[in-house]
Design a protein around this motif. Sequence first.
Motif, PDB file in Angstrom:
ATOM      1  N   LEU A 194      -5.001   2.842  -8.048  1.00  0.00           N
ATOM      2  CA  LEU A 194      -3.359   2.753  -7.953  1.00  0.00           C
ATOM      3  C   LEU A 194      -3.492   3.890  -7.147  1.00  0.00           C
ATOM      4  CD1 LEU A 194      -2.928   3.811 -11.832  1.00  0.00           C
ATOM      5  CD2 LEU A 194      -2.786   1.769 -10.968  1.00  0.00           C
ATOM      6  N   TRP A 195      -1.648   3.597  -5.959  1.00  0.00           N
ATOM      7  CA  TRP A 195      -1.214   4.169  -5.293  1.00  0.00           C
ATOM      8  C   TRP A 195      -0.480   5.541  -6.270  1.00  0.00           C
ATOM      9  CZ3 TRP A 195      -2.024   3.805  -0.802  1.00  0.00           C
ATOM     10  CH2 TRP A 195      -2.238   2.664  -0.422  1.00  0.00           C
ATOM     11  N   ASN A 196      -0.354   6.336  -5.503  1.00  0.00           N
ATOM     12  CA  ASN A 196       0.075   7.808  -6.043  1.00  0.00           C
ATOM     13  C   ASN A 196       1.517   7.644  -7.166  1.00  0.00           C
ATOM     14  OD1 ASN A 196      -1.987   9.473  -5.399  1.00  0.00           O
ATOM     15  ND2 ASN A 196      -1.010  10.741  -4.094  1.00  0.00           N
ATOM     16  N   SER A 197       2.391   7.117  -6.540  1.00  0.00           N
ATOM     17  CA  SER A 197       3.527   6.688  -7.309  1.00  0.00           C
ATOM     18  C   SER A 197       3.871   5.595  -8.741  1.00  0.00           C
ATOM     19  CB  SER A 197       4.191   5.453  -5.977  1.00  0.00           C
ATOM     20  OG  SER A 197       3.388   4.231  -6.161  1.00  0.00           O
ATOM     21  N   GLY A 198       2.603   5.139  -8.998  1.00  0.00           N
ATOM     22  CA  GLY A 198       1.904   4.118 -10.422  1.00  0.00           C
ATOM     23  C   GLY A 198       1.508   2.939  -9.728  1.00  0.00           C
ATOM     24  N   LEU A 199       1.801   2.470  -8.300  1.00  0.00           N
ATOM     25  CA  LEU A 199       2.092   1.049  -8.196  1.00  0.00           C
ATOM     26  C   LEU A 199       0.067   0.949  -7.959  1.00  0.00           C
ATOM     27  CD1 LEU A 199       4.738   0.777  -5.312  1.00  0.00           C
ATOM     28  CD2 LEU A 199       5.004  -0.065  -8.242  1.00  0.00           C
ATOM     29  N   PRO A 200      -0.274  -0.291  -8.889  1.00  0.00           N
ATOM     30  CA  PRO A 200      -0.994  -1.329  -8.538  1.00  0.00           C
ATOM     31  C   PRO A 200      -1.711  -1.203  -7.200  1.00  0.00           C
ATOM     32  CG  PRO A 200       0.222  -2.388  -9.618  1.00  0.00           C
ATOM     33  CD  PRO A 200       0.747  -1.500  -9.610  1.00  0.00           C
ATOM     34  N   ILE A 201      -3.076  -1.022  -6.329  1.00  0.00           N
ATOM     35  CA  ILE A 201      -3.544  -1.146  -5.255  1.00  0.00           C
ATOM     36  C   ILE A 201      -4.007  -3.229  -5.419  1.00  0.00           C
ATOM     37  CG2 ILE A 201      -4.879  -0.614  -3.698  1.00  0.00           C
ATOM     38  CD1 ILE A 201      -4.467   1.968  -4.358  1.00  0.00           C
ATOM     39  N   THR A 202      -3.032  -4.253  -5.545  1.00  0.00           N
ATOM     40  CA  THR A 202      -2.892  -5.038  -5.532  1.00  0.00           C
ATOM     41  C   THR A 202      -2.604  -6.129  -4.591  1.00  0.00           C
ATOM     42  OG1 THR A 202      -1.652  -5.770  -6.882  1.00  0.00           O
ATOM     43  CG2 THR A 202      -4.049  -5.298  -7.536  1.00  0.00           C
ATOM     44  N   GLY A 203      -2.539  -7.327  -4.361  1.00  0.00           N
ATOM     45  CA  GLY A 203      -1.487  -7.793  -3.422  1.00  0.00           C
ATOM     46  C   GLY A 203      -1.683  -7.319  -1.568  1.00  0.00           C
ATOM     47  N   PHE A 204      -1.651  -6.404  -1.068  1.00  0.00           N
ATOM     48  CA  PHE A 204      -1.507  -5.758   0.093  1.00  0.00           C
ATOM     49  C   PHE A 204      -2.674  -5.370  -0.017  1.00  0.00           C
ATOM     50  CE2 PHE A 204      -1.841  -3.176   3.780  1.00  0.00           C
ATOM     51  CZ  PHE A 204      -2.161  -4.453   4.732  1.00  0.00           C
ATOM     52  N   THR A 205      -4.269  -5.361   0.701  1.00  0.00           N
ATOM     53  CA  THR A 205      -5.469  -3.845   0.975  1.00  0.00           C
ATOM     54  C   THR A 205      -6.038  -4.462   2.065  1.00  0.00           C
ATOM     55  OG1 THR A 205      -6.657  -5.859  -0.265  1.00  0.00           O
ATOM     56  CG2 THR A 205      -5.630  -4.249  -2.058  1.00  0.00           C
ATOM     57  N   LYS A 206      -6.590  -3.395   2.451  1.00  0.00           N
ATOM     58  CA  LYS A 206      -6.882  -3.214   3.608  1.00  0.00           C
ATOM     59  C   LYS A 206      -8.924  -2.757   3.539  1.00  0.00           C
ATOM     60  CE  LYS A 206      -5.424  -5.556   7.106  1.00  0.00           C
ATOM     61  NZ  LYS A 206      -5.811  -6.654   7.538  1.00  0.00           N
ATOM     62  N   TRP A 207      -9.307  -3.519   2.365  1.00  0.00           N
ATOM     63  CA  TRP A 207     -10.998  -3.112   2.110  1.00  0.00           C
ATOM     64  C   TRP A 207     -11.456  -3.591   2.597  1.00  0.00           C
ATOM     65  CZ3 TRP A 207     -11.333   1.224  -1.049  1.00  0.00           C
ATOM     66  CH2 TRP A 207      -9.829   0.796  -2.256  1.00  0.00           C
TER      67      TRP A 207
ATOM     68  N   LEU B 273      -5.225   8.630   1.782  1.00  0.00           N
ATOM     69  CA  LEU B 273      -4.034   8.208   1.518  1.00  0.00           C
ATOM     70  C   LEU B 273      -3.418   8.250   0.051  1.00  0.00           C
ATOM     71  CD1 LEU B 273      -5.303   4.736   3.427  1.00  0.00           C
ATOM     72  CD2 LEU B 273      -3.696   6.377   4.383  1.00  0.00           C
ATOM     73  N   GLY B 274      -3.067   7.866  -0.667  1.00  0.00           N
ATOM     74  CA  GLY B 274      -1.939   8.420  -1.290  1.00  0.00           C
ATOM     75  C   GLY B 274      -2.921   7.362  -2.630  1.00  0.00           C
ATOM     76  N   GLY B 275      -3.757   6.722  -2.718  1.00  0.00           N
ATOM     77  CA  GLY B 275      -4.399   6.006  -3.176  1.00  0.00           C
ATOM     78  C   GLY B 275      -5.852   6.807  -4.355  1.00  0.00           C
ATOM     79  N   SER B 276      -5.740   6.101  -5.765  1.00  0.00           N
ATOM     80  CA  SER B 276      -7.153   7.276  -6.217  1.00  0.00           C
ATOM     81  C   SER B 276      -7.556   5.325  -7.691  1.00  0.00           C
ATOM     82  CB  SER B 276      -7.227   7.931  -6.460  1.00  0.00           C
ATOM     83  OG  SER B 276      -6.239   7.977  -7.832  1.00  0.00           O
ATOM     84  N   ASP B 277      -8.706   6.067  -7.687  1.00  0.00           N
ATOM     85  CA  ASP B 277      -8.816   5.241  -9.431  1.00  0.00           C
ATOM     86  C   ASP B 277      -9.104   6.587 -10.578  1.00  0.00           C
ATOM     87  OD1 ASP B 277     -11.909   5.736  -8.414  1.00  0.00           O
ATOM     88  OD2 ASP B 277     -12.411   3.593  -8.987  1.00  0.00           O
ATOM     89  N   ILE B 278      -9.194   7.632 -10.529  1.00  0.00           N
ATOM     90  CA  ILE B 278      -8.899   8.606 -11.000  1.00  0.00           C
ATOM     91  C   ILE B 278      -8.985   8.009 -12.670  1.00  0.00           C
ATOM     92  CG2 ILE B 278      -8.992  11.471 -11.448  1.00  0.00           C
ATOM     93  CD1 ILE B 278      -8.620  11.387  -8.431  1.00  0.00           C
ATOM     94  N   SER B 279      -8.093   7.822 -12.169  1.00  0.00           N
ATOM     95  CA  SER B 279      -7.278   7.772 -14.191  1.00  0.00           C
ATOM     96  C   SER B 279      -8.142   7.163 -15.078  1.00  0.00           C
ATOM     97  CB  SER B 279      -6.206   7.267 -14.028  1.00  0.00           C
ATOM     98  OG  SER B 279      -4.846   8.236 -13.635  1.00  0.00           O
TER      99      SER B 279
END
Length: 226
Positions: free
Chosen positions: A167-180, A155-161
């Motif tokens: 964050l998603w690649n678009s810059g949006l934070p991966i918060t709110g809806f998640t499926k960890w 998927l297009g998400g990482s915590d590399i930075s």
Amino acid sequence: MGIILYVTCPYIDCLEGYWKLSASLRNYLPDSDLVTTTTASYKTCMILCLMTDGCCFISYIASSSECVRHRKMLNYTPQTSSSVWNLMKDDGCPCGWYRVQTTCLIFPNVYLTRDESLVYCQRMDATLAEIINDEKYQFIVGIAKVKTEITDLWLGGSDISNEGTWLWNSGLPITGFTKWSSSAPDNYGKNTNNADCLYMGSWIDFYWDDCGCAEIKSPLCEKPSL
């Protein structure tokens, strides 16, 4: 019905549908499990594709007049003078792609690192998928469970930075809806800080997990529908 070439845009009306030129795949030849033949033009190649069961897109090599008909996107190799045309469906997605909400998704049967997957999707004018609501997530899981060859999807998400800030690649934070999954993200059980990339895996019922970006998985690509 005749074939009409619209000079001002990369579309062609042809028999039952219309075709879109994939500019990013110019001079690349996708792998194929369909027949290769010689035709007078790419327009003739399109007609042959429409007459071939399961054909979704074509490659045409102008220098040799080679017409290649494809069922699905696999990998691709450099090929001088090659162009790729996608047969578009009524839902605004290319043949072989799935429409959900306002996006088109493809599940290619290839296995790549995360960086390779980013480039792979970009070649199809797409990005790695971002899942921001349950409707989209459930749609993806439903397809992934049917495609038995799929085990893990990038998927297009990482915590590399910034470690721990996903964050998603678009810059949006991966918060709110998640499926960890139950323990994720946990950097391989907190044994390392190198599990920086997001994927969904069959072994955890396609919940999300973090892993090393150099691991090999299938890219889940998406792009806007027309």
